[in-house]
Enzyme design. Structure first.
Site, PDB file in Angstrom:
ATOM      1  N   CYS A 102      45.205  25.169  27.432  1.00  0.00           N
ATOM      2  CA  CYS A 102      44.839  25.984  28.595  1.00  0.00           C
ATOM      3  C   CYS A 102      44.765  24.999  29.750  1.00  0.00           C
ATOM      4  CB  CYS A 102      43.497  26.689  28.426  1.00  0.00           C
ATOM      5  SG  CYS A 102      42.990  27.472  29.981  1.00  0.00           S
ATOM      6  N   CYS A 105      41.456  25.851  32.139  1.00  0.00           N
ATOM      7  CA  CYS A 105      40.083  25.650  31.660  1.00  0.00           C
ATOM      8  C   CYS A 105      40.131  25.406  30.161  1.00  0.00           C
ATOM      9  CB  CYS A 105      39.180  26.816  32.034  1.00  0.00           C
ATOM     10  SG  CYS A 105      39.914  28.445  31.811  1.00  0.00           S
ATOM     11  N   SER A 106      39.693  26.354  29.345  1.00  0.00           N
ATOM     12  CA  SER A 106      39.705  26.111  27.904  1.00  0.00           C
ATOM     13  C   SER A 106      39.854  27.420  27.142  1.00  0.00           C
ATOM     14  CB  SER A 106      38.435  25.383  27.478  1.00  0.00           C
ATOM     15  OG  SER A 106      37.304  26.117  27.896  1.00  0.00           O
ATOM     16  N   CYS A 107      40.689  28.347  27.635  1.00  0.00           N
ATOM     17  CA  CYS A 107      40.929  29.606  26.936  1.00  0.00           C
ATOM     18  C   CYS A 107      41.411  29.298  25.514  1.00  0.00           C
ATOM     19  CB  CYS A 107      41.972  30.435  27.676  1.00  0.00           C
ATOM     20  SG  CYS A 107      41.408  30.914  29.321  1.00  0.00           S
TER      21      CYS A 107
HETATM   22 FE    FE Z   1      41.188  28.734  30.147  1.00  0.00          FE
END
Ligand code: FE
Length: 198
Positions: A102, A105-107
């Site tokens: 991602c 961000c950190s999906c």
């Molecule tokens: Fe994300």
């Protein structure tokens, strides 16, 4: 690397401040947050994704459903919830390798893999794997032959990608449970392969 001013407090402190503020204003319930965190730390983890992979390796009809509609197919196991709404499954093979990031961000597909590991959230991984996937994968221990196609999938709120790793050789006789035990989180993000049982 994203430039972060050295004076900016680290994310856990900012998250705590945010939670305190939201709780104070009555917008969130602290118990509900604790419950959610507990669930994803203790009850949900890569073992869920591993079950899906083992099922897809052993049941062609299930695999077809999984590739056609990931969210519905993982829902057959009861795997659903936050960050599991739009699961898209991509298959790795000997000739084609896929890896997930991602960049924003950190999906991450929480219901299948639990909470993302630190390396997945690292700004260096997020920016570099897009530009130089082979180098980053090699640094993480996965050397790919030059003739293997590499595709990087950028997860987001629209799609959370999940890798169906290649079934390793020498596993023809294994049960679904034994197959699931071979499947690692890293293989389901695409930074590793599933190893043959030794
Ligand atoms: Fe994300």
């Amino acid at each position: 690397m994203t430039a972060v001013p050295p004076t900016r407090p680290p994310a856990p402190i900012r998250a705590e401040a945010l939670e305190a503020l939201l709780t104070e204003r009555g917008l969130v319930n602290a118990d509900a947050i604790d419950g959610l965190i507990n669930r994803f730390v203790n009850d949900v983890g890569p073992m869920n994704g591993a079950k899906v992979v083992a099922k897809a390796w052993t049941d062609e009809d299930y695999k077809a459903r999984l590739m056609a509609d990931g969210t519905a197919a993982v829902g057959e196991f009861g795997f659903a919830g936050p960050q599991g709404e739009h699961i898209v499954v991509v298959e790795n093979s000997a000739s084609s390798h896929n890896v997930v990031v991602c960049t924003l961000c950190s999906c991450y597909p929480w219901p299948l893999l639990g909470l993302p590991p630190d390396w997945y959230k690292d700004p260096a991984y997020r920016s570099r794997v897009v530009r130089e996937p082979r180098t980053v994968l090699a640094e993480m221990g996965l050397e790919l032959d030059a003739d293997v196609d590499v595709t990087v999938w950028d997860s987001s709120a629209e799609n959370r990608y999940f890798i169906l790793p290649e079934r390793p050789a020498g596993t023809e006789e294994l049960s679904e449970d034994d197959l699931a035990a071979l499947v690692t989180r890293e293989a389901m993000v695409g930074v590793a392969k599933v190893s043959s049982p030794t």
